[in-house]
Design an enzyme around this catalytic site. Structure first.
Site, PDB file in Angstrom:
ATOM      1  N   GLU A  66       0.915  -1.289   0.097  1.00 55.56           N
ATOM      2  CA  GLU A  66      -0.082  -0.103  -0.022  1.00 55.56           C
ATOM      3  C   GLU A  66       0.993   1.055  -0.166  1.00 55.56           C
ATOM      4  O   GLU A  66       0.656   2.228  -0.536  1.00 55.56           O
ATOM      5  CB  GLU A  66      -1.084   0.079   1.192  1.00 55.56           C
ATOM      6  CG  GLU A  66      -2.190  -1.078   1.062  1.00 55.56           C
ATOM      7  CD  GLU A  66      -2.936  -0.902   0.079  1.00 55.56           C
ATOM      8  OE1 GLU A  66      -3.074   0.545  -0.833  1.00 55.56           O
ATOM      9  OE2 GLU A  66      -3.672  -1.751  -0.394  1.00 55.56           O
ATOM     10  N   CYS A 222     -14.192   1.765 -14.050  1.00 56.38           N
ATOM     11  CA  CYS A 222     -14.773   2.863 -13.813  1.00 56.38           C
ATOM     12  C   CYS A 222     -13.445   3.960 -13.814  1.00 56.38           C
ATOM     13  O   CYS A 222     -13.212   4.717 -12.825  1.00 56.38           O
ATOM     14  CB  CYS A 222     -15.472   3.259 -12.623  1.00 56.38           C
ATOM     15  SG  CYS A 222     -16.450   4.695 -12.476  1.00 56.38           S
ATOM     16  N   CYS A 229     -18.798   1.576 -18.841  1.00 56.63           N
ATOM     17  CA  CYS A 229     -20.231   1.463 -18.193  1.00 56.63           C
ATOM     18  C   CYS A 229     -20.799   0.347 -18.707  1.00 56.63           C
ATOM     19  O   CYS A 229     -21.452  -0.289 -18.224  1.00 56.63           O
ATOM     20  CB  CYS A 229     -20.951   2.758 -18.472  1.00 56.63           C
ATOM     21  SG  CYS A 229     -20.244   4.307 -17.677  1.00 56.63           S
ATOM     22  N   CYS A 232     -19.962  -2.598 -16.724  1.00 55.37           N
ATOM     23  CA  CYS A 232     -20.025  -2.573 -15.165  1.00 55.37           C
ATOM     24  C   CYS A 232     -20.583  -3.437 -14.483  1.00 55.37           C
ATOM     25  O   CYS A 232     -21.997  -3.289 -14.583  1.00 55.37           O
ATOM     26  CB  CYS A 232     -19.997  -0.971 -15.097  1.00 55.37           C
ATOM     27  SG  CYS A 232     -19.845  -0.479 -13.470  1.00 55.37           S
ATOM     28  N   CYS A 238     -26.100   2.878 -10.602  1.00 56.92           N
ATOM     29  CA  CYS A 238     -25.337   3.997 -10.596  1.00 56.92           C
ATOM     30  C   CYS A 238     -26.006   5.321 -11.419  1.00 56.92           C
ATOM     31  O   CYS A 238     -26.581   5.058 -12.356  1.00 56.92           O
ATOM     32  CB  CYS A 238     -24.142   3.809 -11.801  1.00 56.92           C
ATOM     33  SG  CYS A 238     -23.080   5.166 -12.313  1.00 56.92           S
TER      34      CYS A 238
HETATM   35  S1  SF4 Z   1     -21.509   2.673 -14.526  1.00 59.36           S
HETATM   36 FE1  SF4 Z   1     -21.193   3.854 -13.270  1.00 59.36          FE
HETATM   37  S2  SF4 Z   1     -19.694   3.011 -11.629  1.00 59.36           S
HETATM   38 FE2  SF4 Z   1     -19.912   1.817 -13.548  1.00 59.36          FE
HETATM   39  S3  SF4 Z   1     -18.209   2.447 -14.973  1.00 59.36           S
HETATM   40 FE3  SF4 Z   1     -19.988   3.833 -15.472  1.00 59.36          FE
HETATM   41  S4  SF4 Z   1     -19.789   5.285 -14.203  1.00 59.36           S
HETATM   42 FE4  SF4 Z   1     -18.720   4.318 -13.327  1.00 59.36          FE
END
Ligand code: SF4
Ligand SMILES: [Zn+2]
Length: 472
Positions: A66, A222, A229, A232, A238
């Site tokens: 880290e 993201c 997206c 995702c 989201c």
């Molecule tokens: S849906 Fe929302 S959380 Fe997922 S990649 Fe797109 S902006 Fe990011």
């Protein structure tokens, strides 16, 4: 980070849109962890955290990784981590080595105070805690120098299985988008809220995996510039994504059917994300640009001003190729690293000339040649340094020279010794410029004389060297 502000808690307004319901928390954990199990990158510190039975060895590996990962990319850290762990596999090994050796292994990773703090903290863990790391986030922060809320949370959750969240740049971005948090990330109300969300979301059954999954999502899906997206795992939760979808739908409708003006379209989007009046976490209406979709979050910070600095580098070289290196002061930028003698150009020409003369206290008869070699530049976090490099070749070896007392010590080193010592990437760039120049000179078989004659500051340096020659 910029100035932070905190409102009295009674006057803070936060709309429900910026929080998760219990149902959403449950869904979020499920979706994120399923995705992580299938997509996680194989990283050495993750393997140690997952397979090592000794909790202190786990804590040590997480802690080292880290600290290395702060301000440094995973791809760069990998090599350094492996080398570090094979040299010092436990906190006991690290505590018994020297700072010089730690700096040598860290060399090239940047932000060198991290190495010093790791070493200091290892000594403390061994001396005062008999090599046992504290297990809670709060006690880690309190007892381990250099461990803040983020690193404390990472060690507590990944190594000890405590259900506490972590917030780093990746997590901030993910949360800002998912809960449309558009307030300044350096504002204390925003900081508090991000930590509250992270602590609420973390899965108590798999806290370490959950936190790593959040960071992994930010790092690989993201992302700041091109979030994926469509693939995702938490897309359904989201709001920024939903908002972007609404905008695209309204745009199609307005273009083909409604012929709405851009102002009325903006009104429509703003209505879609309506929150409480005066909410402290909403993006200001005037900052929302519907064309940017999810990129509206997090809010854009003003770029930190980069300070520019010019340094004169004097590379003293003996006939056997040995170069003079000086050890920087114990504190400050690049503390304890070896560098070629340098002089700040902010000083007046007179002082500069005097410095060079005092710097080495060399007998002029031993100087073979003095040349301007070229410039090298290196950008540290907030300083762009230009190194104006001069090289002095000596006629005889093992010259005794002096240097300012701000340096800790000096040493003649061969090129190999230099490359293996604790030195910065910036100094390696300087040596590269010198090597290139030497090769050119060799090739053209002509002696270069002092260059840059139209530069006033450099003229002063040339003048110093030429004056020295006359007196030989
Ligand atoms: S849906 Fe929302 S959380 Fe997922 S990649 Fe797109 S902006 Fe990011
Ligand atoms: Zn709001």
């Amino acid at each position: 980070m910029g100035k932070t502000t905190r409102k009295a808690s009674s006057s803070v307004v936060i709309g429900a849109i910026h929080n998760f319901s219990d149902k959403e928390v449950e869904l979020f954990r499920e979706k994120l962890l399923s995705w992580y199990d299938l997509n996680k990158r194989k990283l050495p510190w993750r393997s140690i955290a997952a397979t090592e039975a000794d909790v202190n060895k786990r804590a040590y590996a997480v802690w080292v990784s880290e600290i290395m990962l702060q301000q440094t990319q995973v791809a760069v850290v990998l090599k350094y981590f492996e080398k570090w762990m094979s040299k010092w596999p436990t906190v006991w090994d690290l505590a018994t080595t020297t700072l010089e050796e730690v700096n040598r292994v860290w060399a090239g990773l940047g932000y060198y105070s991290r190495a010093r703090r790791l070493h200091e903290a290892a000594v403390k863990v061994v001396k005062e805690m008999d090599g046992n790391f504290p297990s809670s986030r709060d006690s880690l922060i309190k007892n381990i120098p250099g461990v803040g809320k983020y690193t404390g949370g990472a060690i507590a959750s990944i190594a000890f299985g405590n259900a506490v969240g972590v917030v780093d740049g990746n997590v901030n971005r993910v949360l800002a988008r998912i809960r449309v948090i558009g307030s300044d990330l350096s504002n204390l109300t925003t900081i508090d809220h991000m930590w509250k969300l992270a602590d609420e979301l973390v899965d108590p059954n798999r806290p370490g995996d959950f936190n790593q999954a959040m960071m992994e999502l930010g790092a690989t899906v993201c992302t700041p510039k091109s979030p994926s997206c469509a693939s995702c795992p938490v897309q359904d939760l989201c709001i920024a994504y939903r908002q972007e979808g609404n905008h695209k739908a309204s745009l199609i409708a307005s273009n083909f059917f409604l012929k709405e003006s851009s102002e009325s379209r903006k009104e429509k989007i703003v209505t879609d994300i309506e929150c409480l009046p005066g909410c402290d976490l909403c993006l200001r209406k005037e900052d929302l640009d519907e064309r940017y979709g999810v990129h509206n979050y997090p809010s854009k910070k003003l770029k930190k001003e980069v300070k520019e600095q010019v340094l004169i580098i004097i590379l003293l070289k003996q006939t056997d190729g040995q170069m003079l290196l000086l050890k920087r002061p114990k504190l400050g930028l690049l503390a304890n690293l070896w560098e070629f003698p340098s002089i700040s150009c902010e000083e007046s020409n007179e002082i500069l000339t005097q410095h060079i003369s005092e710097f080495f206290a060399l007998s002029k008869s031993v100087v073979n040649s003095r040349n301007f070699v070229g410039d090298a530049t290196h950008v540290f976090s907030h300083i762009k340094q230009t190194y104006r490099i001069y090289k002095i070749d000596l006629k005889e070896d093992k010259q005794l020279v002096s240097w300012p007392s701000t340096y800790q010590s000096g040493k003649w080193m061969s090129k190999e010794e230099f490359l293996n010592s604790a030195t910065s990437n910036a100094m390696k760039k300087v040596l590269k410029v010198v090597n290139t120049w030497e090769q050119k000179v060799k090739k053209s078989k002509r002696t270069c004389s002092d260059d840059h004659k139209d530069n006033k500051k450099q003229r002063t340096i040339s003048h110093f060297f030429k004056a020295a020659t006359k007196n030989d």
